[in-house]
Design a protein around this motif. Sequence first.
Motif, PDB file in Angstrom:
ATOM      1  N   GLY A 160      14.779  11.742  62.194  1.00 56.70           N
ATOM      2  CA  GLY A 160      14.471  11.622  60.921  1.00 56.70           C
ATOM      3  C   GLY A 160      13.281  10.796  60.629  1.00 56.70           C
ATOM      4  N   VAL A 161      12.385  10.354  61.584  1.00 55.23           N
ATOM      5  CA  VAL A 161      11.456   9.288  61.794  1.00 55.23           C
ATOM      6  C   VAL A 161      10.029   9.764  61.210  1.00 55.23           C
ATOM      7  N   PRO A 162       9.416   9.391  59.954  1.00 53.98           N
ATOM      8  CA  PRO A 162       8.051   9.976  59.479  1.00 53.98           C
ATOM      9  C   PRO A 162       7.044   9.465  60.894  1.00 53.98           C
ATOM     10  N   ASN A 163       5.858  10.211  60.888  1.00 56.51           N
ATOM     11  CA  ASN A 163       4.776   9.653  61.621  1.00 56.51           C
ATOM     12  C   ASN A 163       4.380   8.359  61.286  1.00 56.51           C
ATOM     13  N   GLY A 164       3.992   7.745  62.354  1.00 58.75           N
ATOM     14  CA  GLY A 164       3.632   6.205  62.062  1.00 58.75           C
ATOM     15  C   GLY A 164       3.554   5.517  63.205  1.00 58.75           C
ATOM     16  N   THR A 165       3.354   4.141  63.007  1.00 59.93           N
ATOM     17  CA  THR A 165       3.311   3.281  64.122  1.00 59.93           C
ATOM     18  C   THR A 165       4.585   2.320  63.869  1.00 59.93           C
ATOM     19  N   TYR A 166       5.246   1.794  64.891  1.00 59.26           N
ATOM     20  CA  TYR A 166       6.453   1.177  64.762  1.00 59.26           C
ATOM     21  C   TYR A 166       6.610   0.322  65.837  1.00 59.26           C
ATOM     22  N   LEU A 167       7.487  -0.784  65.475  1.00 61.82           N
ATOM     23  CA  LEU A 167       8.256  -1.750  66.531  1.00 61.82           C
ATOM     24  C   LEU A 167       9.592  -1.009  66.969  1.00 61.82           C
TER      25      LEU A 167
END
Length: 184
Positions: A160-167
Amino acid sequence: QNITISDPSTAPGPTAPTSVRAAAANDSAFIQWNPPKDASGAVLADSYNVYYDTSSPVNPSTATRKTVQTKSHLFLDGLTDGSTCYFVVTSVLGGAESPASTPEVSVTVGATMGSNTVSGAVSFPVKATGPMYAGVSGPSGTFFQRIDKPVGPQSYSVSGVPNGTYLTFAFIDSNNDGVIDTGD
């Protein structure tokens, strides 16, 4: 030597934390806030109370309370998937409690926001004495999985994680208090 003693002006009462945010996972929620600070940046809180309920508005006199010492976040488990939980946070300073944060925030426990899945494995050299939280955090939010009895290497999968940049993050809550602190 002459010494003059006078009463200091009345200290201001505690103020509510700001920018309260919440994220949900299966059976869990993660709540973060900005602590109240004075003009020079010193934190004006000895501890915090996180109040939560499944109905709105959250009433601190009837809601469930979890106290957090000195940290400005809390992982809260034991929630029911599919339920909506509402949260407010207060600060405590010198025994006095602030008004509740506004606006209250809410999450639907176990709900997903995007179509991506983040998976990985965490290796650790000691026996886990508490749950492990593993996930990602970024501008779109915090997404995580709580693993009750991790065994290294421990796999995790967050859907369920949206597109994007994450740590990415992972920690074992060795004292099972819901905060990242010494010994975890």
